[in-house]
Design an enzyme around this catalytic site. Structure first.
Site, PDB file in Angstrom:
ATOM      1  N   ASP A  38       2.568   1.283  -2.645  1.00  0.00           N
ATOM      2  CA  ASP A  38       1.643   1.396  -3.775  1.00  0.00           C
ATOM      3  C   ASP A  38       0.377   2.110  -3.283  1.00  0.00           C
ATOM      4  O   ASP A  38       0.337   2.622  -2.148  1.00  0.00           O
ATOM      5  CB  ASP A  38       1.373   0.032  -4.433  1.00  0.00           C
ATOM      6  CG  ASP A  38       0.471  -0.873  -3.595  1.00  0.00           C
ATOM      7  OD1 ASP A  38       0.131  -0.511  -2.442  1.00  0.00           O
ATOM      8  OD2 ASP A  38       0.095  -1.953  -4.096  1.00  0.00           O
ATOM      9  N   CYS A  85       2.236  -2.191   0.969  1.00  0.00           N
ATOM     10  CA  CYS A  85       1.186  -2.371  -0.037  1.00  0.00           C
ATOM     11  C   CYS A  85      -0.078  -2.818   0.700  1.00  0.00           C
ATOM     12  O   CYS A  85      -0.154  -2.672   1.925  1.00  0.00           O
ATOM     13  CB  CYS A  85       1.615  -3.323  -1.157  1.00  0.00           C
ATOM     14  SG  CYS A  85       1.827  -5.051  -0.694  1.00  0.00           S
TER      15      CYS A  85
HETATM   16  C1  RB5 Z   1      -3.247  -3.799  -4.856  1.00  0.00           C
HETATM   17  O1  RB5 Z   1      -4.606  -3.913  -5.082  1.00  0.00           O
HETATM   18  C2  RB5 Z   1      -2.749  -4.998  -4.054  1.00  0.00           C
HETATM   19  O2  RB5 Z   1      -2.736  -6.125  -4.863  1.00  0.00           O
HETATM   20  C3  RB5 Z   1      -1.365  -4.719  -3.507  1.00  0.00           C
HETATM   21  O3  RB5 Z   1      -1.398  -3.580  -2.712  1.00  0.00           O
HETATM   22  C4  RB5 Z   1      -0.763  -5.813  -2.633  1.00  0.00           C
HETATM   23  O4  RB5 Z   1      -1.649  -6.230  -1.654  1.00  0.00           O
HETATM   24  C5  RB5 Z   1      -0.132  -6.914  -3.357  1.00  0.00           C
HETATM   25  O5  RB5 Z   1       0.447  -7.836  -2.767  1.00  0.00           O
END
Ligand code: RB5
Length: 142
Positions: free
Chosen positions: A7, A64
């Protein structure tokens, strides 16, 4: 073939991972995202998890911010064993003991130097094939 997904939180570290894979001649398919514009991590977790579960790719790397959300989402797909690792020992052990097929990393937790050592260990460590580990992995699937 390694399936890649991240992400926006994971994108900066994914660029480093891609540079490592390129430098070492390791083939990958990048399922995105491709910028720091805000996106939903389950979308990319599921793209990569299905690519691995369906045999399109042998292993996956998901990133992420923490590595938590993206690993939780990937582990919802049958046949996926996604391991969130923040150290080299865990990366080796999860390959040897759990035959983990997806490595999850937290870009806001683990710096790039350590993260690349974790990637190397994850990709280079084979499954032990020990009977007890095979039995336990089967029990996860039951
Ligand atoms: C995004 O802000 C964040 O919530 C995501 O990258 C991750 O850490 C979720 O578990």
């Amino acid at each position: 073939m390694i399936a890649l997904g991240c992400d926006h939180g994971g994108y900066p570290l994914m660029k480093e991972v891609i540079a490592y894979l390129d430098a070492n001649g390791i083939a990958y398919h990048n399922y995105g995202t491709f910028s720091e514009e805000s996106v939903d991590y389950p979308v990319y977790a599921k793209l990569v998890a299905h690519a691995v579960a369906d045999g399109v790719c042998e292993k996956g790397i998901l990133i992420c911010g923490t590595g938590i959300g993206i690993s939780i989402a990937a582990n919802k797909v049958k046949g996926i064993r996604a391991a969130l690792c923040g150290d080299v020992f865990s990366a080796k052990a999860t390959r040897e003991h759990n035959d983990a097929n997806i490595l999850a990393l937290g870009a806001r937790v683990t710096g790039p130097g350590l993260a690349l050592e974790i990637v190397k260990a994850f990709l280079e460590t084979p499954f032990s094939n020990d009977e007890r580990h095979i039995r336990r992995i089967r029990q996860i699937e039951d």
